[in-house]
Structure formats: C-alpha cells, structure tokens
Design a protein around this motif. Structure first.
Motif, PDB file in Angstrom:
ATOM      1  N   ARG A 196       0.816  -1.225   0.000  1.00  0.00           N
ATOM      2  CA  ARG A 196       0.000   0.000   0.000  1.00  0.00           C
ATOM      3  C   ARG A 196       0.845   1.269   0.000  1.00  0.00           C
ATOM      4  O   ARG A 196       0.311   2.369   0.061  1.00  0.00           O
ATOM      5  CB  ARG A 196      -0.915   0.004   1.235  1.00  0.00           C
ATOM      6  N   THR A 197       2.181   1.113  -0.027  1.00  0.00           N
ATOM      7  CA  THR A 197       3.079   2.269   0.053  1.00  0.00           C
ATOM      8  C   THR A 197       3.639   2.607  -1.319  1.00  0.00           C
ATOM      9  O   THR A 197       4.066   1.730  -2.063  1.00  0.00           O
ATOM     10  CB  THR A 197       4.229   1.979   1.041  1.00  0.00           C
ATOM     11  N   ALA A 209      -3.242   6.513  -6.221  1.00  0.00           N
ATOM     12  CA  ALA A 209      -3.249   7.342  -5.009  1.00  0.00           C
ATOM     13  C   ALA A 209      -3.586   8.789  -5.372  1.00  0.00           C
ATOM     14  O   ALA A 209      -3.758   9.132  -6.539  1.00  0.00           O
ATOM     15  CB  ALA A 209      -1.889   7.278  -4.323  1.00  0.00           C
ATOM     16  N   SER A 245      -3.769  13.491  -1.136  1.00  0.00           N
ATOM     17  CA  SER A 245      -4.199  13.332   0.255  1.00  0.00           C
ATOM     18  C   SER A 245      -3.644  12.066   0.891  1.00  0.00           C
ATOM     19  O   SER A 245      -3.721  11.908   2.112  1.00  0.00           O
ATOM     20  CB  SER A 245      -5.730  13.357   0.351  1.00  0.00           C
ATOM     21  N   ASP A 246      -3.053  11.166   0.104  1.00  0.00           N
ATOM     22  CA  ASP A 246      -2.433   9.953   0.627  1.00  0.00           C
ATOM     23  C   ASP A 246      -0.965  10.159   1.003  1.00  0.00           C
ATOM     24  O   ASP A 246      -0.336   9.251   1.554  1.00  0.00           O
ATOM     25  CB  ASP A 246      -2.536   8.820  -0.394  1.00  0.00           C
ATOM     26  N   LEU A 251      -1.656   4.145   0.709  1.00  0.00           N
ATOM     27  CA  LEU A 251      -3.058   3.998   0.339  1.00  0.00           C
ATOM     28  C   LEU A 251      -3.888   3.589   1.550  1.00  0.00           C
ATOM     29  O   LEU A 251      -3.412   2.821   2.401  1.00  0.00           O
ATOM     30  CB  LEU A 251      -3.193   2.952  -0.768  1.00  0.00           C
ATOM     31  N   PRO A 252      -5.115   4.064   1.647  1.00  0.00           N
ATOM     32  CA  PRO A 252      -5.963   3.651   2.766  1.00  0.00           C
ATOM     33  C   PRO A 252      -6.285   2.167   2.708  1.00  0.00           C
ATOM     34  O   PRO A 252      -6.210   1.543   1.661  1.00  0.00           O
ATOM     35  CB  PRO A 252      -7.238   4.490   2.578  1.00  0.00           C
ATOM     36  N   GLY A 253      -6.664   1.628   3.854  1.00  0.00           N
ATOM     37  CA  GLY A 253      -7.077   0.223   3.887  1.00  0.00           C
ATOM     38  C   GLY A 253      -6.059  -0.618   4.509  1.00  0.00           C
ATOM     39  O   GLY A 253      -6.022  -1.764   4.629  1.00  0.00           O
TER      40      GLY A 253
END
Length: 132
Positions: A29-30, A69, A72-73, A130-132
């Motif tokens: 997620r990065t 993304a 805001s991420d 990333l969210p989640g």
C-alpha cells in the motif's frame, strides 16, 4: 516480502527508458515517489520560479494518480531547493496541493544543483500510503 511494481505514468516513459529510474515504486500500500522536478512531458525545463514549482507538484500528482493514489495519501515529503529564499513561494504553492489534514511530514534541504542540469530550482520526493 511485498511485490514491487514500477509506476510509470503516460508521458514519463522516457524517464524510465532513457534515464533509467522509476517515477515511483509501489510496494504493498506504500508508494515511493522519485524526486519530481519542474519539467514538462517533453522533458523541457519550465520557465519561471512559481511555474516550475507548480509543474513539480503537477508531476507528483500525475505519478500518484498512476499508482492509484492522490495527494491526500501523501505522508512524507522531502524537498530540495537550490535557493532556500524560495521557501515562502514554495510554501504558498504547496498549500494548493498538500492541504489535507493531517498534513504530511516535511523536510526541506538546500542543494547546489537538481535534475542533473542547471536551471531547476526544486525537487519534490514523497511517500504515500493507500488507505485500507
């Protein structure tokens, strides 16, 4: 170990193919975004201090979007400046792009030269999650 994927947005293929680095690498997620400078899609330096800062942020936005993304991420930003007297202008432009709470961490560094050529005044490197 998470899979690593190069992120190469349309219009930045020359960076990957000719200069030989990924505009970003996504690991899980990065997203690790390489330093973005004030050059346009034709690899030309954008003239004017504010215009060059805007272009660097626009390039950052394009790379993030290609990775799925958004600005805001972004959780961490490192900026390199050839003239630290540009910080007030940089901060004004930055506020247009990075204004979502919580704000990202930020480190500003003075540098002699950027982008391998004279004329570039700022480079923006970022990490997004990333969210989640």
């Amino acid at each position: 170990m998470s899979e690593r994927n190069a992120v190469v947005p349309a219009g930045m293929e020359a960076v990957y193919e000719k200069i030989r680095y990924a505009p970003a690498v996504k690991v899980g997620r990065t997203i690790y975004v390489s330093g973005q400078i004030g050059r346009d899609a034709s690899m030309q330096l954008v003239e004017g201090r504010e215009a060059q800062i805007v272009q660097a942020f626009d390039n950052l936005k394009v790379v993030l979007e290609a990775a799925g993304a958004s600005l805001s991420d972004v959780v961490d930003v490192t900026t390199f400046h050839t003239d630290m007297r540009d910080l007030p202008l940089f901060m004004q432009v930055r506020e247009r792009y990075l204004n979502t709470e919580p704000l990202p961490a930020w480190t500003a560094i003075g540098a002699h030269m950027l982008g391998g050529a004279a004329g570039y005044i700022v480079e923006i490197k970022a990490v997004a999650v990333l969210p989640g």
